[in-house]
Design a protein around this motif. Structure first.
Motif, PDB file in Angstrom:
ATOM      1  N   GLU A 180       9.341   1.697   4.037  1.00  0.00           N
ATOM      2  CA  GLU A 180       9.217   1.810   5.441  1.00  0.00           C
ATOM      3  C   GLU A 180       7.537   2.006   5.905  1.00  0.00           C
ATOM      4  N   GLU A 181       6.938   3.030   5.032  1.00  0.00           N
ATOM      5  CA  GLU A 181       5.617   3.265   5.276  1.00  0.00           C
ATOM      6  C   GLU A 181       4.547   2.228   5.139  1.00  0.00           C
ATOM      7  N   ASP A 182       5.140   1.432   4.217  1.00  0.00           N
ATOM      8  CA  ASP A 182       4.157   0.180   4.008  1.00  0.00           C
ATOM      9  C   ASP A 182       4.283  -0.619   5.032  1.00  0.00           C
ATOM     10  N   VAL A 183       5.587  -0.792   5.682  1.00  0.00           N
ATOM     11  CA  VAL A 183       5.558  -1.792   6.778  1.00  0.00           C
ATOM     12  C   VAL A 183       4.617  -1.333   7.981  1.00  0.00           C
ATOM     13  N   GLY A 184       4.710   0.119   8.086  1.00  0.00           N
ATOM     14  CA  GLY A 184       4.076   0.771   9.102  1.00  0.00           C
ATOM     15  C   GLY A 184       2.382   0.729   9.156  1.00  0.00           C
ATOM     16  N   PHE A 185       2.023   0.346   7.984  1.00  0.00           N
ATOM     17  CA  PHE A 185       0.461   0.324   7.629  1.00  0.00           C
ATOM     18  C   PHE A 185      -0.258  -0.585   8.638  1.00  0.00           C
TER      19      PHE A 185
ATOM     20  N   VAL B 204       8.724  -1.387  12.759  1.00  0.00           N
ATOM     21  CA  VAL B 204       9.110  -1.298  11.496  1.00  0.00           C
ATOM     22  C   VAL B 204      10.606  -1.662  11.518  1.00  0.00           C
TER      23      VAL B 204
ATOM     24  N   MET C  49       2.296   6.748  11.932  1.00  0.00           N
ATOM     25  CA  MET C  49       3.801   6.330  11.859  1.00  0.00           C
ATOM     26  C   MET C  49       4.439   7.560  11.845  1.00  0.00           C
TER      27      MET C  49
ATOM     28  N   ARG D  52      -4.671  -6.576   6.708  1.00  0.00           N
ATOM     29  CA  ARG D  52      -3.799  -5.866   7.554  1.00  0.00           C
ATOM     30  C   ARG D  52      -4.548  -4.771   8.392  1.00  0.00           C
TER      31      ARG D  52
ATOM     32  N   ILE E 293       0.932  -1.065   0.099  1.00  0.00           N
ATOM     33  CA  ILE E 293      -0.018  -0.082  -0.045  1.00  0.00           C
ATOM     34  C   ILE E 293       0.683   1.075  -0.074  1.00  0.00           C
ATOM     35  N   GLY E 294       1.908   0.972   0.579  1.00  0.00           N
ATOM     36  CA  GLY E 294       2.994   2.431   0.764  1.00  0.00           C
ATOM     37  C   GLY E 294       3.749   2.636  -0.597  1.00  0.00           C
ATOM     38  N   THR E 295       4.152   3.847  -0.604  1.00  0.00           N
ATOM     39  CA  THR E 295       4.986   4.404  -1.559  1.00  0.00           C
ATOM     40  C   THR E 295       6.493   4.271  -1.230  1.00  0.00           C
ATOM     41  N   VAL E 296       6.648   4.096   0.031  1.00  0.00           N
ATOM     42  CA  VAL E 296       7.981   3.951   0.673  1.00  0.00           C
ATOM     43  C   VAL E 296       7.937   2.671   1.460  1.00  0.00           C
TER      44      VAL E 296
END
Ligand SMILES: Nc1ncnc2c1ncn2[C@@H]1O[C@H](COP(=O)(O)OP(=O)(O)O)[C@@H](O)[C@H]1O
Ligand SMILES: [Mg+2]
Lengths: 305, 267
Positions: free
Chosen positions: A107-112, A128, B237, B226, A102-105
Motif C-alpha cells: 500500500e505504501e508503494d501505491v501511495g508513492f 490507494v 500517506m 511517478r 519503491i515501497g516496502t509494503v
C-alpha cells in the motif's frame, strides 16, 4: 486531437566513443506520426531495438523529442511547464517488476505517486483503496512486494500508476519477465481497466496473443511505424509481418500456411474458434462437392491438435 | 547462509511496537545503545536484559528470528571476544603462554563485550524488524527535519536509506543466484588461501555491480515517471503523529535511562 498525438516525432541517441566524446547518432524513433483517441486500447509491436521503448518514454516526457512534437492530453511535452501534467495524464509501467516498486509494503508503494504530486493524506488513502481494488490486490495491501509473484508485482505497479488518476497507461513489455499465468493476470487487469475505467492503454509487447484484443496495432521497425490497423488487418498481412521478423499467432500462421497451399480461408484469422468455423464450413461444403474433402482433412487434424 | 541476514529486514506482524511512531523507536534505539555503553556491572546488564526481553515480547517477533540475525555477525563477535579474552591484562592470571594471558578480568571483559554486542545488534534489529523502511525514512526525515536548516539533505539521505533497505533482499537473492550460476560453471568459493578466495569473488561482484547499476537506472526512471521530484511539496500517506502510547514509551525510556545512570554512578 487524440489523447496522444505525435507529429513527425524523431529521437536520436548520441553515440559516444571510449572517451565519452560524441561520435555519431542512432536514430531510434524516425518521423513517427500517431494519434490515439481517449479510451482506445492500442498495441505496439516490433522486434528488439525497433524503438518501442524510446517511443514509450516520450509519452511520459522521460525523453524529449529531437525533432517533431508529441502532445499528451493536448499538452506539448517539450514545454517544461507541462511536465507534471504530462506525467499525471500518462502513467508508465515498465518491464522489470522489481525495479519499479519503491515501497516496502504494497500500500505504501501505491501511495508513492500521489504523495509526490501533493495529494492530501485522506485523498491518498481513498485512491490507494480504489487502485488496489481495481487491480484486485486489496488482499495483499500489507504484504511486502518481495514476496509476491511477478504477475502480482506488475499489478501493484499498475495500481501505483492508477493512484495518480491517469487518463492513459503506457505499458512497456509488462509481461516480458512473467510466466504464462502472470501474463494472463496482468493482461486481464489491463483489459478491465480499459473497459471499466475507460483508461486509454498503450501496450508494448512482442507476444502476439496479447495484441489480439487491441483496438489498433502499430508495428514498428527501425524506428518507423511500418504497419497500422486492427489486429486482423495487421496479422492478415502475414508475409509482411514475417519480413519485419515478427511472428503472428499460431492459428493465424496455420491458416496462412493452409491458404498458401490453396485452401480458401480468409485473411487474418485470430482465434481458434474462427479457424474451426471456417474449416468446418469448408469441410461440410466440401463433402457436398465430393472429392474436395481429401484436401481439407489434414487441416482438420491440425486444428484439433 | 547469505539469506540469514535479518538486519534491515521488516517482520510483518501486529504489535504495539509496530504501531509506535518511528521517531519514538529511533529515540528508543539510541537510548538503548547509549545505555549499553553505560552498563558495566552485572546488575546493569541484567536490567538491560530484562528491558530488552520485555521489548522483544511486546514486538511479537519470534526470538528465533532475531537470533538468526546474529549469525551474520558471528565472526565479528568471535574476534572481539577473542581479543578481550586473550589480551586483557589483570591480576588473576589463569593461563599464560607467549603473548596471551587469560585472566579473570579478561573472561569478565570478554563476556560483557559479547553480551554488549549481542544486545546492541538485537536491539537495533528490533527497530528495523518492527518499522517499515518507509516509516523509518519518515521518522528520520521528520525527526531530523531541523537539520535541513543546516543544509543537510535530510530527505535525500532518508530516501537513499529506504531504497537501500528495500533492495537488500533483492540483491541478496541475486548474489545467491550468481553464486550458484558460477558454481555450476565450476567456480570454487571455499578452498584456496585468502587471496585466491578474494579473487574468486570477482566473478560474483562484477555481475552484481552491473546489475545494480541497471536496477538503479530503472528505478530512477520509474520514480521520475511517478512524478518524484525530491522532498518539496510532497504530502504523506502516513503522516507522523504522536499518540498516547508514544508518550508512555518515552516515559519508560526515561525511567530505564535513569536507572542505568543511577546504577553506574552508585555501584
Ligand atoms: N540509452 C541509449 N543509448 C544509445 N542507444 C540506445 C539507448 N537506448 C536504446 N538505444 C538504441 O535505440 C534503438 C531503439 O531502442 P529501444 O527503444 O530500446 O527499442 P525496443 O524497446 O523496441 O527494443 C536500439 O537500436 C538501441 O540500441
Ligand atoms: Mg524495449
Amino acid at each position: 486531437m487524440g489523447i496522444i498525438k505525435a507529429i513527425k516525432l524523431t529521437y536520436d541517441y548520441i553515440k559516444r566513443d571510449e572517451e565519452g566524446n560524441p561520435d555519431g547518432v542512432k536514430r531510434a524513433v524516425d518521423h513517427v506520426d500517431i494519434d490515439i483517441e481517449a479510451g482506445e486500447f492500442v498495441a505496439v509491436l516490433g522486434h528488439n531495438g525497433s524503438g518501442k521503448s524510446t517511443l514509450a518514454k516520450h509519452m511520459n516526457a522521460l525523453l524529449l523529442p529531437t525533432e517533431g512534437t508529441i502532445f499528451i492530453g493536448e499538452k506539448d511535452t517539450s514545454d517544461e511547464d507541462n511536465l507534471w501534467d504530462v506525467r499525471k495524464t500518462a502513467g508508465m509501467v515498465f518491464q522489470n517488476p522489481d525495479n519499479q516498486i519503491i515501497g516496502t509494503v504494497v500500500e505504501e508503494d501505491v501511495g508513492f505517486g500521489p504523495e509526490n504530486i501533493g495529494v492530501p493524506t485522506e485523498e491518498i488513502w481513498k485512491r490507494v483503496d480504489e487502485s488496489l481494488k481495481a487491480v484486485g490486490m486489496t488482499a495483499y495491501r500489507y504484504h511486502s512486494p518481495n514476496k509476491l509473484s511477478g504477475g502480482q508485482k506488475q499489478r501493484v505497479a499498475i495500481a501505483g500508476v492508477m493512484a495518480m488518476r491517469p487518463k492513459c497507461i503506457v505499458l512497456d513489455e509488462p509481461t516480458a519477465m512473467l510466466d504464462p499465468n502472470g501474463r494472463k493476470e496482468v493482461l486481464r487487469t489491463v483489459r478491465e481497466l480499459n473497459r471499466k475505467e475507460h483508461i486509454t492503454v498503450v501496450l508494448i509487447t512482442h507476444y502476439m496473443e496479447e495484441v489480439i484484443e487491441a483496438d489498433r496495432v502499430f508495428v514498428m521497425d527501425d524506428g518507423r511505424i511500418v504497419m497500422e490497423g486492427t489486429p486482423q488487418e495487421v496479422f492478415g498481412r502475414t508475409q509482411e509481418m514475417k519480413d519485419y521478423r515478427l511472428d503472428v499467432p499460431q492459428v493465424t500462421e496455420l491458416s496462412w500456411e493452409l491458404k498458401q497451399d490453396g485452401l480458401p480461408l480468409s485473411d487474418g484469422i485470430l482465434t481458434i474458434d474462427q479457424f474451426v468455423d471456417e474449416i468446418m464450413e469448408l469441410y461440410n461444403g466440401g463433402n457436398g462437392r465430393g472429392d474436395a474433402g481429401a484436401v481439407e482433412a489434414p487441416g482438420m487434424e491440425t486444428a484439433q491438435r | 547462509m547469505i539469506r540469514d541476514i535479518t538486519i534491515g529486514q521488516y517482520y510483518q506482524t501486529e504489535s504495539v511496537l509496530h504501531r509506535l511512531d518511528p521517531r519514538t523507536k529511533l529515540m528508543g534505539t539510541l537510548v538503548f545503545i547509549i545505555s549499553m555503553f553505560l552498563a558495566d556491572t552485572w546488575i546493569g546488564y541484567a536490567l538491560s536484559a530484562v528491558y530488552l526481553a520485555a521489548i522483544i515480547r511486546l514486538s511479537h517477533v519470534p526470538v528465533s528470528f532475531i537470533v538468526r540475525g546474529l549469525k551474520a555477525v558471528m565472526i565479528l563477535l568471535l574476534i572481539s571476544v577473542g581479543f578481550n579474552l586473550f589480551l586483557t591484562n589483570g591480576e588473576h592470571e589463569i593461563i599464560s603462554f607467549w603473548i596471551f594471558h587469560i585472566t579473570w578480568e579478561g573472561i569478565r571483559q570478554a563476556f560483557f563485550m559479547a553480551i554488549r554486542l549481542i544486545f546492541l545488534i538485537m536491539g537495533s534489529s528490533l527497530m528495523t524488524l518492527t518499522t517499515t523502511p518507509n516509516q523509518l525514512t519518515d521518522g528520520l526525515e521528520t525527526g531530523l527535519g531541523w537539520m535541513k536548516k543546516l543544509h543537510v539533505p535530510v530527505h535525500e539521505i532518508s530516501m537513499m536509506m529506504s531504497i537501500a533497505l528495500r533492495f537488500i533482499p533483492i540483491l541478496v537473492d541475486e548474489t545467491d543466484k550468481i553464486m550458484k550460476a558460477q558454481m555450476a560453471r565450476g567456480a570454487d568459493f571455499e578452498s584456496g588461501n585468502l587471496i585466491e578466495r578474494a579473487k574468486s569473488l570477482v566473478p560474483i561482484l562484477v555481475p552484481l555491480f552491473i546489475s545494480s547499476f541497471r536496477r538503479a537506472t530503472d528505478l530512477a526512471m520509474a520514480m521520475e515517471a511517478r512524478c518524484y521530484h525530491g522532498g518539496e511539496n510532497r504530502t504523506r500517506m502516513k503522516p507522523l503523529r504522536y499518540e498516547n502510547r508514544d508518550r508512555l514509551a518515552y516515559l519508560v525510556m526515561a525511567f530505564y535511562m535513569a536507572a542505568m545512570i543511577a546504577l553506574r554512578s552508585l555501584l
